[in-house]
Design an enzyme around this catalytic site. Sequence first.
Site, PDB file in Angstrom:
ATOM      1  N   HIS A 118       0.935  -1.154   0.052  1.00  0.00           N
ATOM      2  CA  HIS A 118      -0.036  -0.004  -0.277  1.00  0.00           C
ATOM      3  C   HIS A 118       0.911   1.181  -0.028  1.00  0.00           C
ATOM      4  O   HIS A 118       1.318   1.800   1.104  1.00  0.00           O
ATOM      5  CB  HIS A 118      -1.054  -0.185   1.061  1.00  0.00           C
ATOM      6  N   HIS A 123       1.540   4.932  -2.250  1.00  0.00           N
ATOM      7  CA  HIS A 123       1.277   5.984  -3.295  1.00  0.00           C
ATOM      8  C   HIS A 123       2.260   6.545  -3.937  1.00  0.00           C
ATOM      9  O   HIS A 123       3.305   7.321  -3.063  1.00  0.00           O
ATOM     10  CB  HIS A 123       0.277   7.266  -2.759  1.00  0.00           C
ATOM     11  N   LEU A 124       2.552   6.305  -5.236  1.00  0.00           N
ATOM     12  CA  LEU A 124       3.810   6.812  -6.004  1.00  0.00           C
ATOM     13  C   LEU A 124       3.531   8.180  -6.639  1.00  0.00           C
ATOM     14  O   LEU A 124       4.508   8.768  -6.901  1.00  0.00           O
ATOM     15  CB  LEU A 124       4.398   5.723  -6.822  1.00  0.00           C
ATOM     16  N   ARG A 125       2.377   8.686  -6.654  1.00  0.00           N
ATOM     17  CA  ARG A 125       1.898   9.762  -7.360  1.00  0.00           C
ATOM     18  C   ARG A 125       2.178  10.315  -8.595  1.00  0.00           C
ATOM     19  O   ARG A 125       1.786  11.301  -9.023  1.00  0.00           O
ATOM     20  CB  ARG A 125       2.602  11.123  -6.327  1.00  0.00           C
ATOM     21  N   ASN A 154      -5.102   6.153  -7.107  1.00  0.00           N
ATOM     22  CA  ASN A 154      -5.674   7.656  -7.144  1.00  0.00           C
ATOM     23  C   ASN A 154      -4.305   8.659  -7.667  1.00  0.00           C
ATOM     24  O   ASN A 154      -4.046   9.691  -6.956  1.00  0.00           O
ATOM     25  CB  ASN A 154      -5.885   8.087  -5.678  1.00  0.00           C
ATOM     26  N   HIS A 193      -5.582  -0.432   5.812  1.00  0.00           N
ATOM     27  CA  HIS A 193      -5.277   0.372   7.094  1.00  0.00           C
ATOM     28  C   HIS A 193      -6.239   0.383   8.154  1.00  0.00           C
ATOM     29  O   HIS A 193      -6.868   1.390   8.511  1.00  0.00           O
ATOM     30  CB  HIS A 193      -4.948   1.968   6.596  1.00  0.00           C
ATOM     31  N   ASN A 222      -5.571   9.484   7.289  1.00  0.00           N
ATOM     32  CA  ASN A 222      -6.962   8.853   7.042  1.00  0.00           C
ATOM     33  C   ASN A 222      -6.923   7.528   6.553  1.00  0.00           C
ATOM     34  O   ASN A 222      -6.348   7.176   5.707  1.00  0.00           O
ATOM     35  CB  ASN A 222      -7.772   9.632   5.722  1.00  0.00           C
ATOM     36  N   ASP A 233       1.165   2.711   3.662  1.00  0.00           N
ATOM     37  CA  ASP A 233       0.186   3.765   3.204  1.00  0.00           C
ATOM     38  C   ASP A 233       1.027   5.097   2.777  1.00  0.00           C
ATOM     39  O   ASP A 233       0.749   6.097   3.142  1.00  0.00           O
ATOM     40  CB  ASP A 233      -0.936   4.164   3.988  1.00  0.00           C
TER      41      ASP A 233
END
Lengths: 420, 309
Positions: free
Chosen positions: A62, A64-66, A96, A233, A279, A306
């Site tokens: 999990h 986020h590599l953006r 996302n 999460h 979150n 995350d």
Amino acid sequence: MNILINNGHIIDPANKVDEKLDILLSGGKIARLGKPGSISANGAHVIDATGKLVVPGLIDMHVHLREPGFEYKETIATGTAAAKAGGFTSVCCMPNTNPINDNRSVTEFILSQARSAAARVYPIGAITKGSKGEELAEMAELHSAGCRAISDDGKPVANAAIMRRALEYSKIFDMLVISHCEDSALAAKGVMNEGIVSTELGLRGIPRAAEDVITSRDISLAELSGGRLYIAHVSTAGAVRMIRDAKSRGVKVTAETCPHYFSLTEEAVRGYNTMAKMNPPLRTSDDVAALKEGLKDGTIDVIVTDHAPHAADEKSGEFDYAPFGIVGLETSLGLTLKLVEEGVLSLVDAIRKLSAQPAAILRIDKGTLSAGSDADITIIDLSEEWVVDSSCFKSKSKNTPFNGWKLKGRAVQTIVGGKS
Amino acid sequence: MSLSSKDLLGIKGMAADEIKLILDTALTFKDVSERDIKKVPALRGKTVINLFYEASTRTRTSFELAGKRLSADVINISTSTSSVVKGETLLDTARNIEAMKCDMIIVRHSCSGAPEYLSKRLRSSVINAGDGFHEHPTQALLDMFTIREKLGKLEGLTVAIVGDIMHSRVARSNIYGLIAMGAKVRVCGPPTMIPPGLECMGAQVYYDMDKAVEGADVVMMLRLQLERQAAGLFPGVREYARLFGLNQQRLSGAAKHALVMHPGPMNRGVEISSEVADNTPVILEQVTNGVAVRMGVMFLLSGGTRTEA
């Protein structure tokens, strides 16, 4: 080039190996393992792992590599460099991005950027088109492009019927459905856990029930559909309890939590610390205790980060306006090893939750040191004491609440496909 | 004696003697506003900026008058006319103001914690003029000033705070301050507007207004934001007024000498009946005292000691 790792303490949970062995890597694969001194170097590059731990390359399910879309926060290159620095040889990146990874071309773009990356990248596709929660994304396309899991992470799938259909349809491909459990109406505009601290700080609270009601809903839907549900999460005692109960009834559900949820509580928000804004939010000490119990008894299968990079400008200023999330790839192992120190997890179980379990849940051929498998290996110095210094992070973003923390144990070498 | 901090961000954590110092200092300034020439030179040459990110008439005017009566130069900046509309960050705006050399910045912001955030990054004194649902320290100070003036003390009094406690910075600051000064605090409102943890702050929670008001020395009503109805926090104004509105009959359960207070602006016929509102002089006296209290706070934060006043 061949590599011979000598005299390390090998832990390979999937194969129940926990002993001193030498390990020879050849052609990007694990050639063989043998008693110390039993394998001759034969010109191989020798790594002396005496006193070190040698484990399957760690996997973070999990992150986020953006990229694409938010390259000012992180790129696939910088995110995987951070992964490697933290001991991770594989990461799963959430969809996302902008555009959202809800179609083959975005998946293919990510994989093409990942070809030169420092760690392996497994893209996670969106559950719904644009992660809007309305129509299913084309799962066959995503699957054939390389996605092994789908999620609308960051947003819950609000409509239970859509979630049901996603879990049902996923069975064609044995695709894992990852749920970000949050009831949007209950969470409303909350920015931290609802409780005494939110009352004192005058911040809008997110009740634990916001997570629990969707966890409950999705467990019911997993039971109804027979799809493979994976709860992202987990942060509440209630969710741990429900997942434990569901597992005991044979529901196909697995779950993860993150180091910040077992290392920090809502108290970290005091002073309007935006580094403690994520979150789901940091919860209470009761939740931390329940998470540790869930990790210990196997209710929680996997530890993930995350990893959520944000630029310094975004993470400063008014607490309400700061985005949720923290980076985690370069602190995860050290924080997880604290659980070993505290006696919550055995060393083998800690490594299992960071390697064998995510591989098994994703159904990818990773997370073991079996002969013939890819030479993805992490060498850990358990005795090294170090202080977290975010300015040294390989990640483009430095948003961590752990800056200045003293940790013990870190990855000293990360080998991906036989290359260190 | 002087204040320990360069800023006034909240009442939480303030010791009783610090609160008393402010109230006593305010008292020495109260008569300035009664004079023909309403000015003392205490802050002459000092620059005070009112930086308001949220609409306000009463509080902004009160701070402005307080500064001017202390002879400070006071500048007002509100969101509609500042560079905020151009997307400048809070800190950039504040740093630009400070670059023009000011001594004190009074901040009102809809985000809890915004004044604290600025105070850590600015040289100037920061006064919180209300932040989100967090604190409104000068309101609590003027409320305590008014109670002490009218009833002679704070210690041992029973104060009922009624209304939307959850979204009220006035309630939070008053709970901290009144308890620090030895008063008993009852809070009352619908459970949908009572945030968790108030007991931990030392307040007693009531859902029945008659019980909350019974024998109280002070009944402090809070403004009901009518838009809370849309969020489902109460079914309607009529029912709210019936359960949590202060009328003459309900007030008769309070102590004979009970003060009725309201931080304003009032919703007549909702949280307070016109009959009650027009029969209490205290609500306007709160406003009068607000200027004196803010003069006291500004004076102390600018380095003044009580003896100089």
